[in-house]
Design a protein around this motif. Sequence first.
Motif, PDB file in Angstrom:
ATOM      1  N   ILE A  73       0.944  -1.158   0.140  1.00 11.93           N
ATOM      2  CA  ILE A  73      -0.006   0.093   0.157  1.00 11.93           C
ATOM      3  C   ILE A  73       1.046   1.146  -0.014  1.00 11.93           C
ATOM      4  O   ILE A  73       2.010   1.496   0.980  1.00 11.93           O
ATOM      5  N   GLY A 101      -2.833  -0.319  -3.786  1.00  7.42           N
ATOM      6  CA  GLY A 101      -3.718   0.710  -3.381  1.00  7.42           C
ATOM      7  C   GLY A 101      -2.994   1.953  -2.699  1.00  7.42           C
ATOM      8  O   GLY A 101      -1.848   1.699  -2.464  1.00  7.42           O
ATOM      9  N   ILE A 151      -5.964   1.228  -9.750  1.00  6.68           N
ATOM     10  CA  ILE A 151      -5.447   1.425  -8.274  1.00  6.68           C
ATOM     11  C   ILE A 151      -6.524   2.268  -7.469  1.00  6.68           C
ATOM     12  O   ILE A 151      -6.502   3.232  -7.602  1.00  6.68           O
ATOM     13  N   PRO A 152      -7.017   1.569  -6.438  1.00  7.38           N
ATOM     14  CA  PRO A 152      -8.056   2.363  -5.428  1.00  7.38           C
ATOM     15  C   PRO A 152      -7.285   3.298  -4.886  1.00  7.38           C
ATOM     16  O   PRO A 152      -6.164   3.029  -4.284  1.00  7.38           O
ATOM     17  N   LEU A 161      -9.492   1.122   2.371  1.00  6.57           N
ATOM     18  CA  LEU A 161      -8.538   0.953   1.273  1.00  6.57           C
ATOM     19  C   LEU A 161      -8.405  -0.767   1.022  1.00  6.57           C
ATOM     20  O   LEU A 161      -8.337  -1.243   0.030  1.00  6.57           O
ATOM     21  N   ARG A 218     -11.528  -2.154  -0.185  1.00  5.49           N
ATOM     22  CA  ARG A 218     -11.571  -1.794  -1.946  1.00  5.49           C
ATOM     23  C   ARG A 218     -10.600  -2.786  -3.096  1.00  5.49           C
ATOM     24  O   ARG A 218     -11.093  -3.230  -3.814  1.00  5.49           O
ATOM     25  N   ILE A 219      -9.538  -2.979  -1.988  1.00  6.78           N
ATOM     26  CA  ILE A 219      -8.335  -3.824  -3.048  1.00  6.78           C
ATOM     27  C   ILE A 219      -8.949  -5.249  -2.848  1.00  6.78           C
ATOM     28  O   ILE A 219      -9.146  -5.932  -4.110  1.00  6.78           O
TER      29      ILE A 219
END
Length: 338
Positions: free
Chosen positions: A66, A122, A145-146, A308, A311-312
């Motif tokens: 991350i 992310g 990529i979030p 995050l 979301r990933i």
Amino acid sequence: MRSGQVTIKDIAKELGISASTVSRALKDHPDISAKTKEAVNELAKKWHYKPNAVALSLRHSKSNVIGVIIPEIVHHFFSSVISGIEKIAHEAGYNVMMFQSNESYEREMANVQALLSSRVDGVLVSMSKETSDFSHFKELRNNGIPVVFFDRVCNELSSDNVIVDDFAGAFTAVEHLINTGCKRIAHLSAPQHMLLGQNRQKGYRQALLKHKLPIDDELIIKCDSFEEALEKTPDLLRLPQPPDAIFAVNELTAAGALSVVKKAGFKVPEEISIIGFTDGVVSRTSDPALTTLEQHGYEVGLRASELLVGRIKEGDMDYEPVTKVVKTNLIVRGSTKN
């Protein structure tokens, strides 16, 4: 004992077996005998073998990394946020790649390019003061990529946000000053292109309006660093009617204002009260200690990284963005009147 990075091929050569056999033995494949597995694992442990993270990321299209971009790590708030981020990232099996923009738009763009090159899964971002073009963040999204913004967010992008309740915090701070008898309250503010700066100034103004105190634009100045406070606070003190209180947008600015006010011979808080934002070491060790708003940076970091990681794992960029709000609380110390 070997030196340097040990590979599967090194283990295979030492044991006189194929690299694929070593790989399957390390994965506890049922086709590999218990004797071979034992030999492979013993040698891997002895030589401190570690899987190649880059190779794994290419194989699985994931880096398990991350990216985090912050303006400056010296601020107590951001260091607290990082602690929260790293807790969640570690628990979820992610490593954290940290960048500082140093409040520079150019540096921030370079940070984003480095994260793209590193194939991060992310990104968590608190934008620089200079940022007004957001195409580099759009590039992250376009590459699947979030992105989750925290504290300093971007209203022009459809992204997840975790923010502090800046309006309510500022309102609480100024109302505290008013309730302790202050009537001419100056505001050392952040740049107004930043949502954070807008909301803290709105809270300041709303508290004055509620208590029917005049809003004097002479008392509102752009000043959001220790150095700027040293430079600009003297101008406030030279006004025909100097302020009897100062509400600063962050703790370092408040500390700078406190230093100037004391050197000018004013008593704090008897003649001028001072209040800041963020309860860091500076606030607790100033003389007098600063009344301030606790922003709960650790909680911001927890929430942002949880969002995050979620979301990933979802793996879908077509989602409805959410905004999570972390409340502040007032901590009263010696820089304001009882």
